[in-house]
Enzyme design. Structure first.
Site, mmCIF file in Angstrom:
data_model
loop_
_atom_site.group_PDB
_atom_site.id
_atom_site.type_symbol
_atom_site.label_atom_id
_atom_site.label_comp_id
_atom_site.label_asym_id
_atom_site.label_seq_id
_atom_site.Cartn_x
_atom_site.Cartn_y
_atom_site.Cartn_z
ATOM 1 N N ASP A 57 49.588 39.501 79.914
ATOM 2 C CA ASP A 57 48.423 39.063 79.159
ATOM 3 C C ASP A 57 47.166 39.803 79.614
ATOM 4 O O ASP A 57 46.985 40.071 80.807
ATOM 5 C CB ASP A 57 48.264 37.553 79.358
ATOM 6 N N GLU B 110 49.714 43.554 76.716
ATOM 7 C CA GLU B 110 48.818 43.003 75.686
ATOM 8 C C GLU B 110 47.543 43.841 75.693
ATOM 9 O O GLU B 110 46.645 43.636 76.497
ATOM 10 C CB GLU B 110 48.525 41.530 75.991
ATOM 11 N N ASP C 54 47.459 32.981 69.558
ATOM 12 C CA ASP C 54 46.008 32.785 69.509
ATOM 13 C C ASP C 54 45.437 32.966 68.105
ATOM 14 O O ASP C 54 44.258 32.666 67.884
ATOM 15 C CB ASP C 54 45.302 33.783 70.440
#
Length: 527
Positions: A325, A372, A426
């Site tokens: 992430d 990411e 998200d």
């Protein structure tokens, strides 16, 4: 590097159907694995498995441990089958069933509309995570105590091996949690000085004094990882690979920071000097102030990134692929002085990415990760991804803006070594996203796809476009597979209690869905 053309679905464990509040590692997880197999999928992507904090809205990205497992995911059915609980114990959930609370249901509870709920504050609806937290924890403690009292020699030996293998994080996490519970003081910087500063004699004394509670906590972790390994083996038997998720930052009030304060930018009293976040942009006037402590990357480098290598090794043992992430934070990060209330004031600081990547490469040779690489500074990451052959991410929803001809998210600009998503956890669901689009984006959609795009066909078109991409890996959130709207969104960044509560209805995984997904998967050469 991704090796072959394949596809999978995004569904977090807690979003599985369950009679016990939140999805778990029990029968419905195996049923979903069967669904993946019959629909031609080879990947199951989830969110972080680490413990959640009620004070942080139960977000899987804000955890008191970077290593421990989320005990809410432990299946009570499995514990009952193993005789660590009775069927009567589980009846507590029949007194007030814990149900899926989507935005549409919250609207019904509060007397408002779904649009009003989405736009405004969350009404006082039941928080299913909180209800599950309240009801499951006593049962898990009961099961752990039963195990510790009645385990046979083989079971006890297996438990002892687990505690030995995981001692590097398990001992600190168990003492950290036990002391939080005993004192009622969750913030470790307010603990007695000798424990706050980890005096060896104090650690030994408190560990002995809290022995029984610490053992119970360790047994709960044993249950979690035993059930996870069983599910992982079942999935591998069906040639389904699991994709995990590692948040780049850890929570300040965590066993990790308490046990390793020198790895973070803290003052002499262990208070953060800086916190993490993102600067203001088109979407946020004040930026995002996440509040996580900033790493002291110089200290990490001095130690050969030992903590990070241990963390990666632990997480990679749980998955075939791991999503890193906010990969930008390994290259350059936004450092906010701790006394600043927003993220408007901060500084871009370079991280030792070259040394970090070199350490990763030495440890793991072939890196089973997805970076990411989203956001405005994504271009800064690309040289490192190319050099080490790491796949980045592309999101189909992002490919229809003003920069559509050159956008890296537009399908015609995709490359093979990326993972493409219709949307992420998200983002809004694709149907919800379409409803929010302005005229320019809708015009670009019509022009790009060559048809008149409406609410009736947008989800099928974006899913088809995602699967048609040259990218070797395509991931669809289950909400898009089921054509669900914005009331089924998993997370709205910054929305607090509105997020992380979505649950799958078991009746939604129909034969029709299987047939449609299998046809699309085979047609696009992914199955």
């Amino acid at each position: 590097m991704l090796q072959q053309r394949s596809s999978g679905l995004l569904l977090h464990i807690t979003s599985l159907p369950s009679a016990h509040g939140v999805g778990d590692l029990g029968p419905e997880a195996y049923r979903f694995a069967d669904f993946l197999e019959t629909s031609g999928q080879t990947y199951w992507q989830i969110l972080p498995l680490t413990p959640v904090d009620p004070g942080a809205g139960f977000s899987p990205y804000s955890s008191p441990s970077a290593f421990a497992g989320n005990i809410l995911m432990i299946s009570l059915e499995v514990l009952a089958d193993e005789n660590w609980l009775s069927v009567d114990d589980l009846a507590v959930f029949n007194e007030q069933p814990v149900q899926n609370v989507a935005v549409s249901e919250m609207a019904a509870i509060s007397g408002g509309t779904a649009q009003e709920i989405t736009a405004g504050p969350l009404p006082q609806a039941p928080n299913i995570m909180q209800v599950a937290w309240t009801k499951k924890r006593p049962l898990l403690q009961k099961a752990a105590k039963a195990f510790l009292s009645n385990a046979d020699s083989a079971q006890r030996s297996d438990y002892d091996r687990f505690c030995g293998w995981q001692a590097n994080w398990l001992n600190d996490y168990s003492l950290f949690t036990a002391f939080q519970e005993e004192t009622g003081e969750p913030n470790w910087v307010h603990w007695p000085e000798d424990l706050r500063r980890r005096n060896p004699d104090a650690l030994a004394r408190h560990t002995e004094r809290l022995h029984d509670r610490i053992e119970t906590l360790k047994a709960e972790q044993y249950f979690f990882f035993r059930q996870w390994n069983a599910l992982m083996a079942y999935c591998f038997g069906k040639k389904i690979h699991l994709i995990g998720d590692i948040p780049i930052y850890v929570q300040f009030n965590s066993a990790d920071v308490w046990a390793n304060p020198t790895l973070f930018k803290l003052d002499e009293e262990f208070q953060p000097l800086f916190v993490a976040g993102a600067p203001p942009d088109y979407f946020s006037e004040y930026g995002q102030r996440w509040g996580n402590p900033i790493y002291d990357w110089f200290e990490h480098e001095r130690t050969g990134f030992a903590w990070w290598m241990s963390r990666l090794r632990h997480q990679m043992s749980l998955y075939s692929l791991t999503r890193l992430d906010h990969f930008l934070g390994f290259v350059v990060y936004w450092e906010i002085p701790v006394n600043e209330p927003t993220a408007k004031v901060g500084t871009w600081v370079k991280a030792p990415i070259e040394a970090f990547m070199h350490a990763m490469h030495r440890q793991f040779v072939q890196l089973p990760v997805i970076a990411e690489d989203l956001g405005e500074k994504a271009a800064d990451i690309q040289p490192y991804l190319r050099h080490y052959g790491l796949p980045g991410m592309r999101v189909a929803q992002f490919g229809f803006g003003q920069d559509m001809p050159t956008s890296t998210h537009a399908v015609h600009n995709h490359s093979e070594n990326v993972a493409v998503y219709s949307g992420t956890h998200d983002n809004n669901t694709t149907l919800g996203w379409f409803r929010e689009l302005d005229d320019m984006h809708r015009r670009h959609l019509n022009d790009y796809l060559g048809i008149d795009i409406t609410e009736k066909n947008i989800v099928d078109q974006i899913c088809r476009l995602t699967m048609q991409s040259v990218a070797r890996l395509a991931i669809l959130p289950i909400q898009d597979v089921l054509n669900l709207d914005e009331t089924h969104r998993m997370n709205t960044p910054g929305a607090g209690g509105r997020s992380w509560q979505w649950r799958l209805d078991p009746n939604q995984l129909t034969d029709e869905v299987v047939t449609k997904l299998l046809k699309l998967t085979r047609m696009t050469g992914r199955g």
